[in-house]
Design a protein around this motif. Structure first.
Motif, PDB file in Angstrom:
ATOM      1  N   LEU A   1      -3.698  -7.446  -0.764  1.00  0.00           N
ATOM      2  CA  LEU A   1      -3.401  -6.582  -1.374  1.00  0.00           C
ATOM      3  C   LEU A   1      -4.565  -7.197  -2.050  1.00  0.00           C
ATOM      4  O   LEU A   1      -3.965  -7.864  -2.818  1.00  0.00           O
ATOM      5  CB  LEU A   1      -2.951  -5.383  -1.251  1.00  0.00           C
ATOM      6  N   GLY A   2      -5.810  -6.625  -3.045  1.00  0.00           N
ATOM      7  CA  GLY A   2      -6.732  -7.218  -3.894  1.00  0.00           C
ATOM      8  C   GLY A   2      -5.827  -6.254  -4.931  1.00  0.00           C
ATOM      9  O   GLY A   2      -4.791  -5.971  -5.139  1.00  0.00           O
ATOM     10  N   PRO A   3      -6.956  -6.939  -6.137  1.00  0.00           N
ATOM     11  CA  PRO A   3      -6.395  -6.054  -7.522  1.00  0.00           C
ATOM     12  C   PRO A   3      -6.067  -4.464  -7.350  1.00  0.00           C
ATOM     13  O   PRO A   3      -6.366  -3.569  -6.923  1.00  0.00           O
ATOM     14  CB  PRO A   3      -7.194  -6.387  -8.506  1.00  0.00           C
ATOM     15  N   VAL A   4      -4.956  -4.414  -8.217  1.00  0.00           N
ATOM     16  CA  VAL A   4      -5.270  -2.788  -8.654  1.00  0.00           C
ATOM     17  C   VAL A   4      -5.699  -2.189  -9.779  1.00  0.00           C
ATOM     18  O   VAL A   4      -5.882  -2.744 -10.654  1.00  0.00           O
ATOM     19  CB  VAL A   4      -3.430  -2.596  -8.592  1.00  0.00           C
TER      20      VAL A   4
ATOM     21  N   ARG B   1       1.294  -0.982  -0.537  1.00  0.00           N
ATOM     22  CA  ARG B   1       0.177  -0.095   0.176  1.00  0.00           C
ATOM     23  C   ARG B   1       0.764   0.956   0.150  1.00  0.00           C
ATOM     24  O   ARG B   1       0.752   1.974  -0.471  1.00  0.00           O
ATOM     25  CB  ARG B   1      -1.139  -0.344   1.152  1.00  0.00           C
ATOM     26  N   LEU B   2       2.077   0.826   1.088  1.00  0.00           N
ATOM     27  CA  LEU B   2       2.918   2.636   0.919  1.00  0.00           C
ATOM     28  C   LEU B   2       3.283   2.987  -0.632  1.00  0.00           C
ATOM     29  O   LEU B   2       3.752   3.432  -0.958  1.00  0.00           O
ATOM     30  CB  LEU B   2       4.020   1.975   1.711  1.00  0.00           C
ATOM     31  N   ARG B   3       4.269   1.673  -1.353  1.00  0.00           N
ATOM     32  CA  ARG B   3       4.145   1.719  -2.145  1.00  0.00           C
ATOM     33  C   ARG B   3       3.326   2.401  -3.997  1.00  0.00           C
ATOM     34  O   ARG B   3       3.796   2.999  -4.332  1.00  0.00           O
ATOM     35  CB  ARG B   3       4.738  -0.257  -2.765  1.00  0.00           C
ATOM     36  N   PHE B   4       2.083   1.569  -3.538  1.00  0.00           N
ATOM     37  CA  PHE B   4       1.320   2.855  -4.392  1.00  0.00           C
ATOM     38  C   PHE B   4       1.536   4.145  -4.121  1.00  0.00           C
ATOM     39  O   PHE B   4       0.971   4.866  -4.955  1.00  0.00           O
ATOM     40  CB  PHE B   4      -0.278   2.130  -4.137  1.00  0.00           C
ATOM     41  N   THR B   5       1.611   4.431  -2.294  1.00  0.00           N
ATOM     42  CA  THR B   5       1.646   5.815  -2.378  1.00  0.00           C
ATOM     43  C   THR B   5       2.164   6.583  -2.824  1.00  0.00           C
ATOM     44  O   THR B   5       2.342   7.668  -3.381  1.00  0.00           O
ATOM     45  CB  THR B   5       1.034   5.983  -0.721  1.00  0.00           C
ATOM     46  N   SER B   6       3.169   5.509  -2.432  1.00  0.00           N
ATOM     47  CA  SER B   6       5.009   6.356  -2.946  1.00  0.00           C
ATOM     48  C   SER B   6       4.830   6.645  -4.881  1.00  0.00           C
ATOM     49  O   SER B   6       4.900   7.433  -5.716  1.00  0.00           O
ATOM     50  CB  SER B   6       5.888   6.036  -2.809  1.00  0.00           C
TER      51      SER B   6
ATOM     52  N   ILE C   1      -0.482  11.103   1.638  1.00  0.00           N
ATOM     53  CA  ILE C   1       0.096  11.774   2.705  1.00  0.00           C
ATOM     54  C   ILE C   1      -0.280  11.071   4.072  1.00  0.00           C
ATOM     55  O   ILE C   1       0.035  10.686   3.890  1.00  0.00           O
ATOM     56  CB  ILE C   1       0.898  13.119   2.770  1.00  0.00           C
ATOM     57  N   ALA C   2      -1.975  11.078   3.741  1.00  0.00           N
ATOM     58  CA  ALA C   2      -2.579  10.386   4.608  1.00  0.00           C
ATOM     59  C   ALA C   2      -2.325   9.298   4.499  1.00  0.00           C
ATOM     60  O   ALA C   2      -2.438   9.129   5.595  1.00  0.00           O
ATOM     61  CB  ALA C   2      -3.848  11.323   5.091  1.00  0.00           C
ATOM     62  N   ASP C   3      -2.655   8.833   3.931  1.00  0.00           N
ATOM     63  CA  ASP C   3      -2.686   7.524   2.860  1.00  0.00           C
ATOM     64  C   ASP C   3      -1.130   6.563   3.268  1.00  0.00           C
ATOM     65  O   ASP C   3      -0.765   5.909   4.116  1.00  0.00           O
ATOM     66  CB  ASP C   3      -2.755   7.377   1.663  1.00  0.00           C
ATOM     67  N   ALA C   4      -0.713   6.911   3.150  1.00  0.00           N
ATOM     68  CA  ALA C   4       1.070   7.090   3.748  1.00  0.00           C
ATOM     69  C   ALA C   4       1.060   6.876   5.062  1.00  0.00           C
ATOM     70  O   ALA C   4       1.699   5.676   5.621  1.00  0.00           O
ATOM     71  CB  ALA C   4       2.429   8.083   3.166  1.00  0.00           C
ATOM     72  N   ARG C   5       0.431   8.005   5.523  1.00  0.00           N
ATOM     73  CA  ARG C   5       1.189   7.842   6.794  1.00  0.00           C
ATOM     74  C   ARG C   5       0.014   6.350   8.178  1.00  0.00           C
ATOM     75  O   ARG C   5       0.807   5.841   8.776  1.00  0.00           O
ATOM     76  CB  ARG C   5       0.501   8.876   7.935  1.00  0.00           C
TER      77      ARG C   5
ATOM     78  N   GLY D   1      -1.826  13.306 -17.911  1.00  0.00           N
ATOM     79  CA  GLY D   1      -2.342  12.180 -17.827  1.00  0.00           C
ATOM     80  C   GLY D   1      -2.719  10.574 -17.161  1.00  0.00           C
ATOM     81  O   GLY D   1      -2.819   9.554 -17.008  1.00  0.00           O
ATOM     82  N   TYR D   2      -2.261  10.893 -16.040  1.00  0.00           N
ATOM     83  CA  TYR D   2      -2.272  10.125 -14.769  1.00  0.00           C
ATOM     84  C   TYR D   2      -2.417   9.687 -13.655  1.00  0.00           C
ATOM     85  O   TYR D   2      -3.711  10.465 -13.178  1.00  0.00           O
ATOM     86  CB  TYR D   2      -0.244   9.953 -14.043  1.00  0.00           C
ATOM     87  N   HIS D   3      -3.500   8.325 -13.682  1.00  0.00           N
ATOM     88  CA  HIS D   3      -4.522   7.898 -12.930  1.00  0.00           C
ATOM     89  C   HIS D   3      -3.971   7.241 -11.591  1.00  0.00           C
ATOM     90  O   HIS D   3      -3.376   7.079 -11.975  1.00  0.00           O
ATOM     91  CB  HIS D   3      -5.367   6.670 -13.755  1.00  0.00           C
ATOM     92  N   ARG D   4      -4.480   8.076 -10.385  1.00  0.00           N
ATOM     93  CA  ARG D   4      -4.001   7.365  -8.993  1.00  0.00           C
ATOM     94  C   ARG D   4      -4.739   6.124  -9.000  1.00  0.00           C
ATOM     95  O   ARG D   4      -5.206   5.095  -9.299  1.00  0.00           O
ATOM     96  CB  ARG D   4      -4.804   8.422  -7.910  1.00  0.00           C
TER      97      ARG D   4
END
Length: 130
Positions: free
Chosen positions: A59-62, A21-26, A97-101, A36-39
């Motif tokens: 973690l489920g599918p991205v 999860r932290l990797r995706f947040t980064s 940042i909130a998700d990373a914390r 054009g980047y989608h979160r």
């Protein structure tokens, strides 16, 4: 001893899921200015083996966030249309940042649980040796 192994595996699965999860947040933070980047988002799933829940998580599918991309006005940008706008990203840095914390704190909680289970099993083995 099986309960200790179960506790260790549950805590380890939680740490692994939070690390991803932290990797995706980064990645989201790194690409906040990429046109054009989608979160990227993902949710947790319970691990089931032989039809029975194990208490572990993964973690489920991205998935890509379906919110609209921000429109950025920059007539000099090579991707700008005839009106001077181009599609930015839909990454909100405050949310990331909130998700990373949150992921960091959850990881640390799982690490403490892992360490407690390890210390308890070590203490039990020391008692049994006496």
């Amino acid at each position: 001893m099986n309960d200790f192994a179960t506790s260790l595996s549950r805590s380890a699965s939680g740490m692994q899921a939070q690390a991803m999860r932290l990797r995706f947040t980064s990645e989201n933070i790194a690409n906040a200015d990429t046109p054009g980047y989608h979160r990227k988002t993902s949710s947790f799933e319970e691990v089931v083996e032989s039809g029975r829940p194990t208490g572990q998580v993964r973690l489920g599918p991205v998935e890509l966030d379906r919110r609209e991309l921000t429109r950025v006005y920059d007539p000099g940008h090579p991707m700008a249309d005839e009106n001077g706008y181009y599609d930015g990203s839909n990454v909100d840095l405050v949310v990331e940042i909130a998700d990373a914390r949150e992921a960091q704190r959850s990881y640390e909680a799982n690490l403490r649980m892992f360490d407690q289970a390890r210390q308890m099993s070590s203490a039990l083995l020391d008692l049994l040796r006496r």
